[in-house]
Design a protein around this motif. Structure first.
Motif, PDB file in Angstrom:
ATOM      1  N   HIS A  50       0.881  -1.192   0.240  1.00  0.00           N
ATOM      2  CA  HIS A  50       0.110   0.028   0.043  1.00  0.00           C
ATOM      3  C   HIS A  50       0.758   1.302   0.074  1.00  0.00           C
ATOM      4  O   HIS A  50       1.352   1.674   1.104  1.00  0.00           O
ATOM      5  CB  HIS A  50      -0.801   0.067   1.179  1.00  0.00           C
ATOM      6  CG  HIS A  50      -1.939  -1.107   1.308  1.00  0.00           C
ATOM      7  ND1 HIS A  50      -3.053  -1.070   0.373  1.00  0.00           N
ATOM      8  CD2 HIS A  50      -1.727  -2.284   2.042  1.00  0.00           C
ATOM      9  CE1 HIS A  50      -3.566  -2.399   0.769  1.00  0.00           C
ATOM     10  NE2 HIS A  50      -2.991  -2.912   1.816  1.00  0.00           N
ATOM     11  N   PRO A  51       1.039   1.938  -1.039  1.00  0.00           N
ATOM     12  CA  PRO A  51       1.811   3.104  -1.281  1.00  0.00           C
ATOM     13  C   PRO A  51       1.607   4.094  -0.245  1.00  0.00           C
ATOM     14  O   PRO A  51       2.436   5.057   0.278  1.00  0.00           O
ATOM     15  CB  PRO A  51       1.641   3.585  -2.660  1.00  0.00           C
ATOM     16  CG  PRO A  51       1.102   2.444  -3.290  1.00  0.00           C
ATOM     17  CD  PRO A  51       0.430   1.669  -2.412  1.00  0.00           C
ATOM     18  N   ARG A  52       0.209   4.310  -0.011  1.00  0.00           N
ATOM     19  CA  ARG A  52       0.009   5.475   1.055  1.00  0.00           C
ATOM     20  C   ARG A  52       0.270   5.094   2.421  1.00  0.00           C
ATOM     21  O   ARG A  52       0.518   6.082   3.334  1.00  0.00           O
ATOM     22  CB  ARG A  52      -1.565   5.408   1.106  1.00  0.00           C
ATOM     23  CG  ARG A  52      -2.099   6.106  -0.032  1.00  0.00           C
ATOM     24  CD  ARG A  52      -3.954   6.025  -0.052  1.00  0.00           C
ATOM     25  NE  ARG A  52      -4.551   6.454  -1.281  1.00  0.00           N
ATOM     26  CZ  ARG A  52      -5.831   6.478  -1.144  1.00  0.00           C
ATOM     27  NH1 ARG A  52      -6.700   6.419  -0.206  1.00  0.00           N
ATOM     28  NH2 ARG A  52      -6.264   6.854  -2.437  1.00  0.00           N
ATOM     29  N   MET A  53       0.994   3.965   2.882  1.00  0.00           N
ATOM     30  CA  MET A  53       1.663   3.744   4.062  1.00  0.00           C
ATOM     31  C   MET A  53       3.161   4.184   3.943  1.00  0.00           C
ATOM     32  O   MET A  53       3.663   3.928   5.206  1.00  0.00           O
ATOM     33  CB  MET A  53       1.416   2.290   4.409  1.00  0.00           C
ATOM     34  CG  MET A  53       0.176   1.875   4.704  1.00  0.00           C
ATOM     35  SD  MET A  53      -0.367   0.261   4.987  1.00  0.00           S
ATOM     36  CE  MET A  53       0.476  -0.044   6.612  1.00  0.00           C
ATOM     37  N   GLN A  59       5.177   8.125  -7.085  1.00  0.00           N
ATOM     38  CA  GLN A  59       4.780   7.609  -8.354  1.00  0.00           C
ATOM     39  C   GLN A  59       5.571   8.151  -9.230  1.00  0.00           C
ATOM     40  O   GLN A  59       5.588   9.579  -9.528  1.00  0.00           O
ATOM     41  CB  GLN A  59       3.322   7.442  -8.600  1.00  0.00           C
ATOM     42  CG  GLN A  59       3.168   6.713  -9.928  1.00  0.00           C
ATOM     43  CD  GLN A  59       1.508   6.563 -10.286  1.00  0.00           C
ATOM     44  OE1 GLN A  59       0.724   6.990  -9.293  1.00  0.00           O
ATOM     45  NE2 GLN A  59       1.059   6.447 -11.401  1.00  0.00           N
ATOM     46  N   VAL A  60       6.209   7.565 -10.360  1.00  0.00           N
ATOM     47  CA  VAL A  60       6.820   8.119 -11.581  1.00  0.00           C
ATOM     48  C   VAL A  60       5.889   8.626 -12.438  1.00  0.00           C
ATOM     49  O   VAL A  60       5.254   7.336 -12.957  1.00  0.00           O
ATOM     50  CB  VAL A  60       7.963   7.136 -12.208  1.00  0.00           C
ATOM     51  CG1 VAL A  60       8.567   7.858 -13.039  1.00  0.00           C
ATOM     52  CG2 VAL A  60       8.879   7.008 -11.019  1.00  0.00           C
ATOM     53  N   TYR A  78       2.237   0.273 -12.968  1.00  0.00           N
ATOM     54  CA  TYR A  78       2.781   1.567 -13.046  1.00  0.00           C
ATOM     55  C   TYR A  78       4.345   1.576 -12.187  1.00  0.00           C
ATOM     56  O   TYR A  78       4.744   0.652 -11.445  1.00  0.00           O
ATOM     57  CB  TYR A  78       1.969   2.583 -12.383  1.00  0.00           C
ATOM     58  CG  TYR A  78       1.710   2.697 -10.876  1.00  0.00           C
ATOM     59  CD1 TYR A  78       2.323   3.260 -10.001  1.00  0.00           C
ATOM     60  CD2 TYR A  78       0.496   2.049 -10.635  1.00  0.00           C
ATOM     61  CE1 TYR A  78       2.072   3.000  -8.690  1.00  0.00           C
ATOM     62  CE2 TYR A  78       0.240   2.229  -9.280  1.00  0.00           C
ATOM     63  CZ  TYR A  78       0.890   2.532  -8.429  1.00  0.00           C
ATOM     64  OH  TYR A  78       0.564   2.573  -7.192  1.00  0.00           O
ATOM     65  N   ILE A  79       4.985   2.708 -12.595  1.00  0.00           N
ATOM     66  CA  ILE A  79       6.257   2.573 -11.663  1.00  0.00           C
ATOM     67  C   ILE A  79       6.343   3.544 -10.438  1.00  0.00           C
ATOM     68  O   ILE A  79       5.685   4.629 -10.488  1.00  0.00           O
ATOM     69  CB  ILE A  79       7.523   3.259 -12.638  1.00  0.00           C
ATOM     70  CG1 ILE A  79       7.394   2.373 -14.107  1.00  0.00           C
ATOM     71  CG2 ILE A  79       8.783   3.387 -12.147  1.00  0.00           C
ATOM     72  CD1 ILE A  79       7.682   1.006 -13.945  1.00  0.00           C
ATOM     73  N   PHE A  95      10.789   0.916  -9.000  1.00  0.00           N
ATOM     74  CA  PHE A  95      10.223  -0.533  -8.976  1.00  0.00           C
ATOM     75  C   PHE A  95       9.022  -0.401  -9.704  1.00  0.00           C
ATOM     76  O   PHE A  95       8.286   0.495  -9.951  1.00  0.00           O
ATOM     77  CB  PHE A  95      10.108  -1.425  -7.797  1.00  0.00           C
ATOM     78  CG  PHE A  95       9.604  -0.584  -6.686  1.00  0.00           C
ATOM     79  CD1 PHE A  95       8.175  -0.567  -6.517  1.00  0.00           C
ATOM     80  CD2 PHE A  95      10.115   0.551  -5.700  1.00  0.00           C
ATOM     81  CE1 PHE A  95       7.376   0.183  -5.448  1.00  0.00           C
ATOM     82  CE2 PHE A  95       9.722   1.324  -4.830  1.00  0.00           C
ATOM     83  CZ  PHE A  95       8.172   1.367  -4.705  1.00  0.00           C
ATOM     84  N   GLY A  96       8.391  -1.456  -9.928  1.00  0.00           N
ATOM     85  CA  GLY A  96       7.117  -1.684 -10.426  1.00  0.00           C
ATOM     86  C   GLY A  96       6.282  -2.147  -9.661  1.00  0.00           C
ATOM     87  O   GLY A  96       6.296  -3.005  -8.871  1.00  0.00           O
TER      88      GLY A  96
END
Length: 316
Positions: A50-53, A59-60, A78-79, A95-96
């Motif tokens: 979870h990117p929000r954590m 995000q690229v 996405y990257i 990373f992907g």
């Protein structure tokens, strides 16, 4: 590293995928002999990233990826960029983030640990993770660097270990020793396969015994050591005249009857760089499904893949 699948080669992104964030998914025909058998990817079996954590995730923009592997697995997403840690070592890298997957091989898997080569990387992701954690030119505050750019995978049928910086001799079973073979490519961990035999039959029937590309060397086929693939992947063509027969079709003709195969329990013999290895029946036969873990390579793929189920007998 629990539940993370390591992709040593054939990973065009050559990075660590931290996420399986499901959008929609398809089913994948897994059985090479029964095309009507569908094995779906189930997102709930995977632990998601979870990117929000993460306060440092970014995000690229405008960079995404779509990968189709030789075993037909299909991924897209996405990257992203963040500080990625592997063992005691970490670095800020790209990373992907997987948003779509159609392969049942990823059920229960959290992502792909990209230990690939830079020559196979996309322009948007210039450094594989192994190279990111061994690159001392980055920000010292955001990294702890591994001094030796080496790694080893040690596996059994029920467990595995990733060793960084080399390999532990005590991890090799008594009576065995590590065999060293030169790779055939700078873009992937590919080794020269001289022979694959089953039931007394040679599956790699080369048109010429000697390699026309390298005088004085025996003929060989590039075989990618790929832990992102589970099975043995064989060409189902003559590879533009390199072979006199189709290896996969020949194998299918020998293992068409499951009862016959289960009764005989024959091994597959593989010769790599002049070293002979035996793949026991229990490693290449999927007992629960009563079928072989052997698949056909895509038509344009000029070689084979040695998937992770074949790793235990190999000491390379």
């Amino acid at each position: 590293l629990q539940n993370i699948k390591t992709l040593m080669t054939f990973n065009v992104i050559a990075q660590i995928f931290l996420a399986v964030i499901l959008g929609n998914w398809k089913t994948l025909a897994f059985d090479p002999f029964e095309k009507n058998v569908d094995a779906p990817f189930v997102a709930n079996f995977s632990r998601k990233f979870h990117p929000r954590m993460s306060m440092s995730f970014a995000q690229v923009l405008f960079d995404g990826f779509h990968l189709k592997y030789a075993d037909t697995a299909d991924l897209s997403g996405y990257i992203g960029q963040d500080i990625v840690q592997l063992g005691h070592y970490y670095a800020r890298t790209k990373f992907g983030c997987i948003t779509r997957c159609d392969s049942a091989d990823f059920n229960g898997v959290d992502g792909i640990l990209g230990m690939g080569m830079p020559d196979a990387a996309m322009a948007s992701i210039p450094e594989p993770l192994l190279f990111a954690i061994t690159d001392n030119t980055g920000d010292p505050v955001s990294q702890r660097i591994l001094s030796e750019r080496k790694f080893t995978m040690v596996v059994t049928r029920t467990a595995g270990e990733l060793q960084l910086g080399g390999f532990d001799k005590h991890a090799i079973a008594p009576g065995h020793e590590m065999q060293f073979v030169k790779t055939t490519s700078t873009a992937e961990y590919s080794v020269p396969i001289n022979s694959i035999r089953f039931d007394g039959q040679e599956l790699l029937d080369f048109a010429t015994v000697m390699n026309p590309r390298v005088p004085g060397r025996m003929s060989w086929l590039p075989g990618i050591l790929d832990s992102g693939t589970s099975c043995l992947v064989l060409p189902d063509s003559k590879l533009q005249g390199v072979l006199r027969s189709k290896p996969f079709s020949r194998f299918v003709s020998l293992v068409r009857d499951p009862l016959y195969a289960e009764t005989r329990r024959l091994a597959i013999e593989v010769t790599i760089g002049g070293h002979r290895f035996e793949i026991p029946f229990v490693e290449w036969w999927l007992a629960a499904d009563r079928r072989p873990c052997v698949q056909a390579a895509p038509p344009a793929f000029m070689g084979g893949l040695l998937g992770d189920r074949l790793f235990p007998p190999l000491r390379l």
